[in-house]
Write a protein that holds these residues in place. Structure first.
Motif, PDB file in Angstrom:
ATOM      1  N   GLY A 138      -0.481   3.950  -2.432  1.00 52.51           N
ATOM      2  CA  GLY A 138      -1.350   4.640  -3.572  1.00 52.51           C
ATOM      3  C   GLY A 138      -3.291   4.151  -3.311  1.00 52.51           C
ATOM      4  O   GLY A 138      -3.230   3.906  -2.128  1.00 52.51           O
ATOM      5  N   LEU A 139      -3.534   4.145  -4.420  1.00 52.03           N
ATOM      6  CA  LEU A 139      -4.901   3.879  -4.463  1.00 52.03           C
ATOM      7  C   LEU A 139      -5.115   2.273  -4.748  1.00 52.03           C
ATOM      8  O   LEU A 139      -4.895   2.115  -5.890  1.00 52.03           O
ATOM      9  CB  LEU A 139      -5.905   4.714  -5.441  1.00 52.03           C
ATOM     10  CG  LEU A 139      -7.457   4.250  -5.308  1.00 52.03           C
ATOM     11  CD1 LEU A 139      -7.647   4.925  -3.911  1.00 52.03           C
ATOM     12  CD2 LEU A 139      -8.010   4.897  -6.470  1.00 52.03           C
ATOM     13  N   ASP A 140      -5.255   1.635  -3.875  1.00 48.99           N
ATOM     14  CA  ASP A 140      -5.072  -0.014  -3.848  1.00 48.99           C
ATOM     15  C   ASP A 140      -3.799  -0.636  -4.853  1.00 48.99           C
ATOM     16  O   ASP A 140      -4.029  -1.578  -5.577  1.00 48.99           O
ATOM     17  CB  ASP A 140      -6.495  -0.537  -4.282  1.00 48.99           C
ATOM     18  CG  ASP A 140      -7.469  -0.260  -3.715  1.00 48.99           C
ATOM     19  OD1 ASP A 140      -7.451  -0.163  -2.515  1.00 48.99           O
ATOM     20  OD2 ASP A 140      -8.636   0.035  -4.248  1.00 48.99           O
ATOM     21  N   GLY A 141      -2.612   0.330  -4.757  1.00 45.06           N
ATOM     22  CA  GLY A 141      -1.608  -0.084  -5.392  1.00 45.06           C
ATOM     23  C   GLY A 141      -1.764  -0.093  -7.045  1.00 45.06           C
ATOM     24  O   GLY A 141      -0.720  -0.639  -7.616  1.00 45.06           O
ATOM     25  N   ARG A 142      -2.588   0.558  -7.433  1.00 47.07           N
ATOM     26  CA  ARG A 142      -2.566   0.461  -9.103  1.00 47.07           C
ATOM     27  C   ARG A 142      -3.015   2.084  -9.459  1.00 47.07           C
ATOM     28  O   ARG A 142      -3.259   3.021  -8.964  1.00 47.07           O
ATOM     29  CB  ARG A 142      -3.917  -0.220  -9.255  1.00 47.07           C
ATOM     30  CG  ARG A 142      -5.244   0.051  -8.656  1.00 47.07           C
ATOM     31  CD  ARG A 142      -6.569  -0.436  -9.252  1.00 47.07           C
ATOM     32  NE  ARG A 142      -7.571   0.019  -8.551  1.00 47.07           N
ATOM     33  CZ  ARG A 142      -8.339   0.940  -8.597  1.00 47.07           C
ATOM     34  NH1 ARG A 142      -7.922   1.867  -9.576  1.00 47.07           N
ATOM     35  NH2 ARG A 142      -9.496   1.601  -7.834  1.00 47.07           N
ATOM     36  N   PRO A 143      -2.881   2.050 -11.025  1.00 45.12           N
ATOM     37  CA  PRO A 143      -3.518   3.421 -11.555  1.00 45.12           C
ATOM     38  C   PRO A 143      -4.818   3.760 -11.270  1.00 45.12           C
ATOM     39  O   PRO A 143      -5.506   2.828 -11.170  1.00 45.12           O
ATOM     40  CB  PRO A 143      -2.944   3.233 -12.923  1.00 45.12           C
ATOM     41  CG  PRO A 143      -2.432   2.003 -13.115  1.00 45.12           C
ATOM     42  CD  PRO A 143      -2.436   1.190 -11.969  1.00 45.12           C
ATOM     43  N   LEU A 144      -5.279   5.037 -11.460  1.00 46.13           N
ATOM     44  CA  LEU A 144      -6.452   5.442 -11.125  1.00 46.13           C
ATOM     45  C   LEU A 144      -7.262   5.041 -12.441  1.00 46.13           C
ATOM     46  O   LEU A 144      -6.979   5.028 -13.765  1.00 46.13           O
ATOM     47  CB  LEU A 144      -6.633   6.999 -11.284  1.00 46.13           C
ATOM     48  CG  LEU A 144      -5.793   7.642 -10.138  1.00 46.13           C
ATOM     49  CD1 LEU A 144      -6.332   9.262 -10.038  1.00 46.13           C
ATOM     50  CD2 LEU A 144      -6.016   7.096  -8.792  1.00 46.13           C
ATOM     51  N   ARG A 145      -8.639   4.912 -12.250  1.00 49.41           N
ATOM     52  CA  ARG A 145      -9.590   4.456 -13.418  1.00 49.41           C
ATOM     53  C   ARG A 145     -11.032   5.117 -13.230  1.00 49.41           C
ATOM     54  O   ARG A 145     -11.212   5.564 -11.939  1.00 49.41           O
ATOM     55  CB  ARG A 145      -9.724   2.947 -13.719  1.00 49.41           C
ATOM     56  CG  ARG A 145      -9.980   2.450 -12.219  1.00 49.41           C
ATOM     57  CD  ARG A 145      -9.922   0.749 -12.577  1.00 49.41           C
ATOM     58  NE  ARG A 145     -10.531  -0.062 -11.574  1.00 49.41           N
ATOM     59  CZ  ARG A 145      -9.958  -1.240 -11.173  1.00 49.41           C
ATOM     60  NH1 ARG A 145      -8.929  -1.560 -11.504  1.00 49.41           N
ATOM     61  NH2 ARG A 145     -10.529  -1.840  -9.926  1.00 49.41           N
ATOM     62  N   ALA A 146     -11.560   5.153 -14.324  1.00 43.85           N
ATOM     63  CA  ALA A 146     -13.150   5.852 -14.061  1.00 43.85           C
ATOM     64  C   ALA A 146     -13.772   5.132 -12.844  1.00 43.85           C
ATOM     65  O   ALA A 146     -13.725   3.772 -12.676  1.00 43.85           O
ATOM     66  CB  ALA A 146     -13.950   5.483 -15.198  1.00 43.85           C
ATOM     67  N   GLY A 147     -14.420   5.929 -11.984  1.00 46.49           N
ATOM     68  CA  GLY A 147     -15.219   5.283 -10.796  1.00 46.49           C
ATOM     69  C   GLY A 147     -14.392   5.498  -9.579  1.00 46.49           C
ATOM     70  O   GLY A 147     -15.088   5.373  -8.469  1.00 46.49           O
ATOM     71  N   ASP A 148     -13.266   5.847  -9.778  1.00 49.59           N
ATOM     72  CA  ASP A 148     -12.546   6.123  -8.344  1.00 49.59           C
ATOM     73  C   ASP A 148     -12.985   7.283  -7.845  1.00 49.59           C
ATOM     74  O   ASP A 148     -13.126   8.065  -8.555  1.00 49.59           O
ATOM     75  CB  ASP A 148     -10.990   5.946  -8.837  1.00 49.59           C
ATOM     76  CG  ASP A 148     -10.628   4.585  -8.848  1.00 49.59           C
ATOM     77  OD1 ASP A 148     -11.137   3.633  -8.612  1.00 49.59           O
ATOM     78  OD2 ASP A 148      -9.447   4.616  -9.684  1.00 49.59           O
ATOM     79  N   CYS A 149     -12.693   7.347  -6.199  1.00 53.67           N
ATOM     80  CA  CYS A 149     -13.176   8.455  -5.635  1.00 53.67           C
ATOM     81  C   CYS A 149     -11.920   8.569  -4.721  1.00 53.67           C
ATOM     82  O   CYS A 149     -11.455   7.856  -3.904  1.00 53.67           O
ATOM     83  CB  CYS A 149     -14.251   8.387  -4.838  1.00 53.67           C
ATOM     84  SG  CYS A 149     -14.754  10.226  -4.223  1.00 53.67           S
ATOM     85  N   LEU A 150     -11.220   9.798  -4.818  1.00 53.83           N
ATOM     86  CA  LEU A 150      -9.965  10.186  -3.951  1.00 53.83           C
ATOM     87  C   LEU A 150     -10.222  10.970  -2.904  1.00 53.83           C
ATOM     88  O   LEU A 150     -10.571  12.313  -3.130  1.00 53.83           O
ATOM     89  CB  LEU A 150      -8.915  10.738  -4.890  1.00 53.83           C
ATOM     90  CG  LEU A 150      -8.349   9.828  -6.036  1.00 53.83           C
ATOM     91  CD1 LEU A 150      -7.583  10.717  -6.973  1.00 53.83           C
ATOM     92  CD2 LEU A 150      -7.230   8.950  -5.137  1.00 53.83           C
ATOM     93  N   PRO A 151     -10.350  10.644  -1.793  1.00 51.93           N
ATOM     94  CA  PRO A 151     -10.603  11.533  -0.655  1.00 51.93           C
ATOM     95  C   PRO A 151      -9.271  12.584  -0.423  1.00 51.93           C
ATOM     96  O   PRO A 151      -8.302  12.174  -0.714  1.00 51.93           O
ATOM     97  CB  PRO A 151     -10.742  10.742   0.679  1.00 51.93           C
ATOM     98  CG  PRO A 151     -10.057   9.202   0.200  1.00 51.93           C
ATOM     99  CD  PRO A 151      -9.907   9.087  -1.028  1.00 51.93           C
TER     100      PRO A 151
END
Lengths: 245, 426
Positions: free
Chosen positions: B140-153
């Motif tokens: 996933g994204l660094d192995g963690r849940p999404l949080r504000a500030g993330d950007c998903l390509p």
């Protein structure tokens, strides 16, 4: 002729091929032989296999193979796997700093065994172990072959955090925690080498069927190896040898 | 900028696909979407392969901004999606403009919603999968849940064909709060007494608060073992129903351990795992028995239902659904109080219809109360913290006001919909 395995359904997408219901080296050898046979000659519809102490879990795609054809295929593979020992040629050597902060339960195990801490460490390191299965967390090996005198029971209350690398004892089993996590095994020491790395193939240092030996190291050597691991200078080849230990 | 920006993470939003196979022998669980049927559906609607990476959103959805024009689709639980303030229907593809913001007003039916975007989310594959395995911080994204500030390509998508794809109305699942779940008995049903098996198949079990992606824990009639409540560890699957010494069933889910030392009375039929994944704490489940052949037939039927996904008929077919703008509310939607990480109160937080009480969105344990009676609060200010599904969820003020009666205290268990704190107009 060895007894035929029992085949049980674990739902609609997996079967359990069961060679017994106890911790038994002979049953585990048959599990590993069937596992090797199914991996060496993949059959359509079989997705993956998971070896355990006395059974092999076979995941299948019911849209690709019928339950009947699956059972026939697995029984054929079992029959052809023979009775010879499908023993791994690999021996993994794990350096362990015993006792002190690395092994907070070494004193309890020593009291259980009626031995000194040094004698427990020496006896644990002198053992010759076989990997019966991996499970619980990525890369966690369950090892058979613990000297019975060291077979201390699990902690009454599990720890919420066991540091990665911790070497533990739970009854007649011993194992190594690859990463930080909760755990109830009695911790006698710690290794600085990584047992699981998702970037490598295979991801786990140790596989079912491998032999394992522990080598006692001093805390200074633990730190030196840990530094090399952090710097990316440690190689798996340092821990993996061929042939009997 | 391209891809999708995360303005708020929601309760628990993770990147998931169909999971990783081949690594269970090393102790790495399957992971991937808990409701695999809905993930496949969302992907097909968005024009993706079934196994593309999408988002799994739990109960309280995230706030997302599309940084590029795209095609997307929602499936699974209806979390009350709004695109730039307008309701957007699940189970059909929709186009988004660059800059569009997707918000969620609250769960109306089900627990886990899925968002697929054309191309699929482009995070690195780990052991052959992009799915997030939270316990080991893997994938996933660094192995963690999404949080504000993330950007998903996003992976590059095929040129959109301009067609709206939809799942026919008859194939759209509804979840409710009392699903019947079919199981295949075994592999260790012989470890239980006949009365124990009777209790399991005859009883009603309530999903416990401690349930998560690892397992669904149930409260209900205890199931008696014949002998000891442990076995020599063996392999487990997504859907294994294990029963520990307390006699209560735990269904192992996609992040469950690959091996276990408790006997497994039964295994959930693969076709019914999606409905189990959509149960929320407090929901009541009954288990019924099917044979392996019947379970296979159910699974084939589930896949055939997916094959009904296709372009919407021009001009509107007979069963073309009209999505209600006014969500004339399920209990859950009414009771929703914003377990979400609302950004500056940016998305609306409904409150209990009755009085001025802020109510619990799902059952939970009150961890702490952050306000006192008579105190003035600002919109979005934390009123108290509820522990549910092994997460501490802040409950925030829906608007400015003065704290009236406080109905709960730390350590108190509350039911879903229970009033927590009155916030009166200041």
């Amino acid at each position: 002729m060895p007894a035929l395995p029992r085949i049980l359904d674990a739902g609609d997408s997996a079967i359990v091929v069961e060679y017994g219901r106890g911790i038994d080296a002979a049953a585990n050898a048959r599990v590993r032989r069937l596992d090797a046979a199914l991996r060496e000659a993949p059959r359509g519809g079989i997705l993956e296999t998971v070896p355990a102490y006395c059974s092999l879990l076979v995941h299948y795609d019911p849209l690709a193979i019928t339950r009947e054809a699956l059972e026939r295929s697995v029984r054929e593979a079992d029959g052809a796997a023979g009775e010879g020992a499908a023993e791994s040629a690999r021996t993994i050597t794990i350096p362990v700093a015993y006792g002190g902060a690395f092994g907070p339960d070494l004193a309890d195990v020593a009291a259980f065994a009626g031995l000194t801490e040094d004698a427990v460490a020496a006896m644990h390191a002198a053992g010759r172990y076989r990997v019966f299965m991996l499970g619980f967390m990525p890369g966690f090996p369950y090892l058979g072959g613990l000297p019975p005198r060291l077979a201390a029971p699990r902690l009454a209350t599990p720890r919420t955090l066991v540091p990665g690398g911790s070497v533990g004892i739970a009854g007649e089993q011993t194992g190594v925690y690859p990463a930080d996590g909760p755990g109830g095994w009695r911790i006698v020491g710690r290794t600085p080498i990584p047992l699981f790395d998702a970037r490598q193939t295979p991801a786990a240092l140790i596989d079912a069927g491998d032999r394992v030996r522990f080598v006692a190291i001093a805390s200074g050597e633990f730190d030196a190896i840990a530094r090399r691991v952090r710097a990316g200078a440690w190689r798996r080849a340092e821990a993996v040898g061929n042939g009997a230990a | 900028m391209s891809g999708v920006s995360v303005l708020a993470g929601g309760m628990l939003t993770t990147v998931q696909d169909l999971g990783r196979t081949g690594a269970r022998r090393w102790g790495v669980p399957l992971s991937g979407a808990l409701d695999r049927w809905s993930l496949r559906a969302a992907n097909r609607l968005a024009g993706n392969a079934d196994a593309a990476a999408a988002l799994e959103m739990t109960f309280v959805g995230p706030v997302l901004r599309f940084e590029q024009p795209s095609v997307a689709a929602l499936s699974g639980a209806d979390l009350g999606a709004m695109l730039d303030g307008h309701p957007v229907a699940p189970w059909r593809s929709f186009s988004v403009a660059a800059g569009a913001v997707l918000t969620f007003t609250g769960a109306r039916d089900g627990l886990r919603g899925y968002l697929a975007v054309a191309g699929g989310f482009d995070v690195p594959a780990v052991l052959g999968s992009r799915s997030t395995f939270l316990r080991a911080g893997l994938g996933g994204l660094d192995g963690r849940p999404l949080r504000a500030g993330d950007c998903l390509p996003l992976c590059s998508a095929a040129q959109p064909d301009g067609l709206v794809r939809r799942l026919p109305r008859r194939a759209i699942p509804t979840y409710g709060h009392a699903p019947a779940i079919r199981v295949v008995l075994g592999p260790q049903d012989d470890a239980f007494t006949d009365e124990g098996i009777g209790a399991f198949l005859g009883g009603t079990y309530t999903l416990a608060l401690q349930s998560d992606r690892t397992g669904c824990r149930f409260l209900g009639p205890p199931i008696a073992h014949r002998g000891p409540a442990d076995i020599v560890s063996d392999g487990t699957v997504f859907g294994s129903v294990q029963v520990a010494g307390d006699g209560l069933p735990i269904v192992l889910m996609a992040d469950g351990g690959t091996t276990g030392g408790y006997p497994k009375i039964a295994t959930v039929a693969t076709a019914d795992l999606p409905r189990l994944a959509q149960t929320a704490p407090g929901d009541r489940v009954r288990f019924s028995r099917v044979g392996v052949e019947e379970a296979h037939a159910l699974l084939r039927a589930a896949f055939e239902a997916l094959d009904a996904i296709g372009p919407a008929a021009p001009g509107g077919a007979a069963d073309e659904e009209v999505y209600e703008e006014d969500s004339a509310g399920s209990l859950v939607a009414d009771a929703y109080v914003g377990l979400a990480d609302a950004v500056d109160g940016a998305h609306s937080i409904p409150e209990c219809a009755r009085r001025n009480a802020v109510c619990a969105a799902m059952p939970g344990l009150v961890v702490s109360v952050a306000v006192r009676s008579g105190e003035c609060v600002a919109p979005g200010q934390t009123l108290l913290v509820l522990d549910a599904m092994k997460m501490e969820n802040p409950v925030r003020a829906p608007r400015a006001g003065r704290v009236g009666r406080i109905h709960v205290a730390p350590g108190v268990m509350v039911e879903g919909g229970a009033p927590l704190v009155d916030v009166d107009e200041a």
